[in-house]
Scaffold this motif. Structure first.
Motif, short mmCIF file in Angstrom:
data_model
loop_
_atom_site.label_atom_id
_atom_site.label_comp_id
_atom_site.label_asym_id
_atom_site.label_seq_id
_atom_site.Cartn_x
_atom_site.Cartn_y
_atom_site.Cartn_z
N PHE A 104 23.67 28.46 38.73
CA PHE A 104 22.49 28.35 38.95
C PHE A 104 21.89 27.19 37.98
O PHE A 104 21.30 26.26 38.28
N GLU A 105 22.54 26.93 36.45
CA GLU A 105 22.10 25.92 35.76
C GLU A 105 22.72 24.42 36.40
O GLU A 105 22.14 23.38 36.09
N LEU A 106 23.87 24.77 36.71
CA LEU A 106 24.52 23.48 37.49
C LEU A 106 23.68 22.82 38.49
O LEU A 106 23.41 21.52 38.65
N ALA A 107 23.39 23.84 39.46
CA ALA A 107 22.55 23.14 40.49
C ALA A 107 21.09 22.72 40.09
O ALA A 107 20.68 21.78 40.56
N LYS A 108 20.70 23.31 39.16
CA LYS A 108 19.18 22.82 38.60
C LYS A 108 19.41 21.36 37.89
O LYS A 108 18.61 20.56 37.97
N SER A 109 20.48 21.53 37.19
CA SER A 109 20.60 19.91 36.19
C SER A 109 20.60 18.73 37.14
O SER A 109 19.77 17.95 36.81
N ILE A 110 21.33 18.76 38.23
CA ILE A 110 21.39 17.72 39.25
C ILE A 110 20.08 17.51 39.92
O ILE A 110 19.72 16.56 40.15
N SER A 111 19.50 18.68 40.10
CA SER A 111 18.34 18.54 40.78
C SER A 111 16.89 18.07 40.15
O SER A 111 16.07 17.67 40.48
N GLY A 116 14.32 13.10 35.44
CA GLY A 116 14.68 12.45 34.48
C GLY A 116 14.34 11.06 34.51
O GLY A 116 14.14 10.37 33.83
N VAL A 117 14.62 10.55 35.69
CA VAL A 117 14.14 8.98 36.16
C VAL A 117 12.71 8.80 35.74
O VAL A 117 12.15 7.78 35.15
N PHE A 118 12.00 9.59 36.25
CA PHE A 118 10.61 9.62 36.08
C PHE A 118 10.02 9.53 34.73
O PHE A 118 9.11 8.83 34.41
N ALA A 119 10.61 10.59 33.87
CA ALA A 119 10.22 10.39 32.35
C ALA A 119 10.33 9.17 31.87
O ALA A 119 9.53 9.05 31.03
N ILE A 120 11.29 8.59 32.30
CA ILE A 120 11.55 7.14 31.49
C ILE A 120 10.43 6.07 31.85
O ILE A 120 10.16 5.35 31.30
N ILE A 121 10.46 6.03 33.31
CA ILE A 121 9.59 4.85 34.04
C ILE A 121 8.09 5.37 34.03
O ILE A 121 7.41 4.23 34.08
N ALA A 122 7.79 6.59 33.84
CA ALA A 122 6.37 6.87 34.17
C ALA A 122 5.47 5.95 33.09
O ALA A 122 4.52 5.36 33.66
N PRO A 123 5.51 5.89 31.66
CA PRO A 123 4.57 5.23 31.07
C PRO A 123 4.38 3.58 31.43
O PRO A 123 3.11 3.11 31.04
N TYR A 124 5.42 3.17 32.15
CA TYR A 124 5.34 1.62 32.68
C TYR A 124 4.70 1.35 33.88
O TYR A 124 4.82 0.40 34.51
N LEU A 125 4.63 2.57 34.58
CA LEU A 125 3.66 2.56 36.23
C LEU A 125 2.43 1.58 35.91
O LEU A 125 1.88 1.59 35.00
N ILE A 191 22.92 12.05 42.70
CA ILE A 191 23.13 11.00 41.72
C ILE A 191 23.44 9.56 42.28
O ILE A 191 22.82 8.59 41.67
N ASP A 192 23.84 9.43 43.42
CA ASP A 192 24.05 8.15 44.24
C ASP A 192 22.82 7.52 44.53
O ASP A 192 22.36 6.49 44.16
N GLY A 193 21.79 8.27 44.65
CA GLY A 193 20.53 7.85 45.14
C GLY A 193 19.74 7.28 43.85
O GLY A 193 19.05 6.47 43.89
N ALA A 194 19.89 8.14 42.53
CA ALA A 194 19.19 7.65 41.62
C ALA A 194 20.09 6.44 40.90
O ALA A 194 19.46 5.24 40.45
N LEU A 195 21.31 6.26 41.03
CA LEU A 195 22.09 5.23 40.76
C LEU A 195 21.64 3.94 41.56
O LEU A 195 21.33 2.94 40.90
N ALA A 196 21.32 4.01 42.57
CA ALA A 196 20.84 2.95 43.60
C ALA A 196 19.55 2.38 43.08
O ALA A 196 19.41 1.47 42.94
N PHE A 197 18.79 3.60 42.82
CA PHE A 197 17.24 3.21 42.47
C PHE A 197 17.34 2.37 40.97
O PHE A 197 16.59 1.41 40.88
N ILE A 198 18.36 3.13 40.00
CA ILE A 198 18.32 2.32 38.76
C ILE A 198 18.77 0.94 38.80
O ILE A 198 18.34 -0.12 38.09
N ASP A 199 19.95 0.59 39.46
CA ASP A 199 20.50 -0.58 39.62
C ASP A 199 19.64 -1.55 40.20
O ASP A 199 19.19 -2.65 39.83
#
Length: 378
Positions: A104-111, A116-125, A191-199
């Motif tokens: 349960f926790e593992l599945a939600k962690s990656i979901s 996690g990405v949003f929380a970092i970039i949101a103030p700069y939108l 994860i790959d989708g997030a890494l591609a967006f970050i890169d």
């Protein structure tokens, strides 16, 4: 209708003389002519009236504190990242368990990676709503409050790169985590989708709502796969525990089981644990004995908070019928989450019935095999 909680939760006004630090007001002998300050006289009179409520609150608190010791059986659920901490209170004993498997926790962690990405970039939108198909669903005022930093700033780059390192470490370990193959695949895609967006964002030195939406939309399907595995783990864990506790408590006592589910406001309607537990309880009493208790933050002592609230509910159930024996509407208000003054206030404001503005949500019913109360009758 509205709750007695307004009467019981509010502080009783202190006497004006005491507040001003002048000490108790002198006794007034009504048989002797005297010059009395009318303001002071009024304060003394009102304090005498308010003392009746102070006395009620004092005795009410004593009854509640004593009643807590006699509550049972009760299941208290504290929602958390592990699927919930469950505590059984019965005959003076307690048992606390995290029944949900770690899948349960593992599945939600990656979901949660897009969040996690949003929380970092949101103030700069940009604080301007873009012309997107779902743009009309974004509140411009909310967006301006979230996007509180300069849109062209670069303070997001370093934390986003650090988060990418965290994601890379998780991706490398996925095959060794002993999780279902389908989940390995879905987690890898997220994860790959997030890494591609970050890169891409770091390379360009910029991002916007559309580019983030393209990323989050691309990982929707694998996130749904993870949700399926998380839900399966939670259902299996909670149902198994409820069966075990039911056997321990016995059928007669289980018929009167109370369950108090503590959650945050954002998950208090159709809370996942409430949905799973509902068919495990006596269907004749579940509407009044399954209590969802939202809070701003998880309490430091969730079991005490649950029992304290439950004691108030239980004693009010009896008090309601004794205090308002001729008015079932007011009795129901004292027994429920309404305020006793709600109907009167709505009438005076011309608002009509309170139910007009309240949306009711029905919880889905689980299959009979899940954890049916009526298995006992078979």
């Amino acid at each position: 209708m509205a709750t007695r909680r307004g009467f019981l939760g509010g502080a009783t006004a202190a006497g004006a003389v005491t507040i001003l630090g002048a000490g108790p007001a002198p006794a007034v002998d009504a048989s002797q002519p005297t010059l009395v300050d009318p303001v002071l006289q009024e304060r003394v009179a009102r304090d005498a009236i308010l003392a009746a409520n102070s006395g009620m609150r004092s005795h009410y608190a004593v009854l509640k504190a004593d009643l807590i010791k006699h509550l049972g059986p009760v299941v208290v659920v504290q929602n958390d990242a592990k699927g919930g901490r469950f505590t059984l209170v019965h005959e003076g004993a307690r048992e606390s368990v995290h029944p949900v498997a770690e899948i349960f926790e593992l599945a939600k962690s990656i979901s949660h990676v897009p969040l996690g990405v949003f929380a970092i970039i949101a103030p700069y939108l940009s604080d301007k709503v873009p012309n997107l198909p779902n743009g009309h669903r974004i509140d411009p005022h909310d967006l301006r409050m979230v996007a509180f930093k300069e849109a062209g700033g670069t303070g997001w780059i370093a934390p986003l790169q650090a988060y990418a390192d965290t994601l890379l470490a998780a991706r490398r370990q996925l095959p060794k985590a002993n999780i279902p193959t389908e989940m390995v695949t879905s987690c890898t895609k997220v994860i790959d989708g997030a890494l591609a967006f970050i890169d891409a964002s770091v390379a360009a030195g910029s991002f916007d709502i559309k580019s983030f939406g393209d990323f989050s939309g691309s990982v929707y399907a694998p996130i749904r796969t993870n949700m399926k595995h998380a839900a399966h783990a939670q259902i299996a864990g909670v149902e198994g525990l409820m069966r075990r506790w039911r056997a321990r408590v016995g059928e007669e006592a289980w018929k009167d089981l109370y369950t108090v589910v503590l959650s945050q406001w954002a998950t208090s309607v159709l809370n996942q644990n409430s949905i799973i537990i509902r068919p495990c309880m006596n269907p004749a009493k579940v509407a009044t004995h399954l209590i969802d208790l939202p809070a701003a933050e998880p309490p430091s002592d969730p079991v005490h908070v649950a029992l304290d609230n439950l004691a108030r509910i239980v004693q009010d159930n009896i008090a309601a019928e004794m205090v308002f024996p001729a008015d079932t509407v007011l009795a129901d208000a004292l027994k429920g989450p309404q305020d006793l003054l709600s109907d009167e206030i709505l009438d005076q404001l011309g608002g009509g019935a309170a139910a007009d503005g309240a949306a009711s949500v029905s919880a889905p019913v689980a299959s009979e095999e899940a954890c049916p109360f009526h298995v006992r009758a078979r």
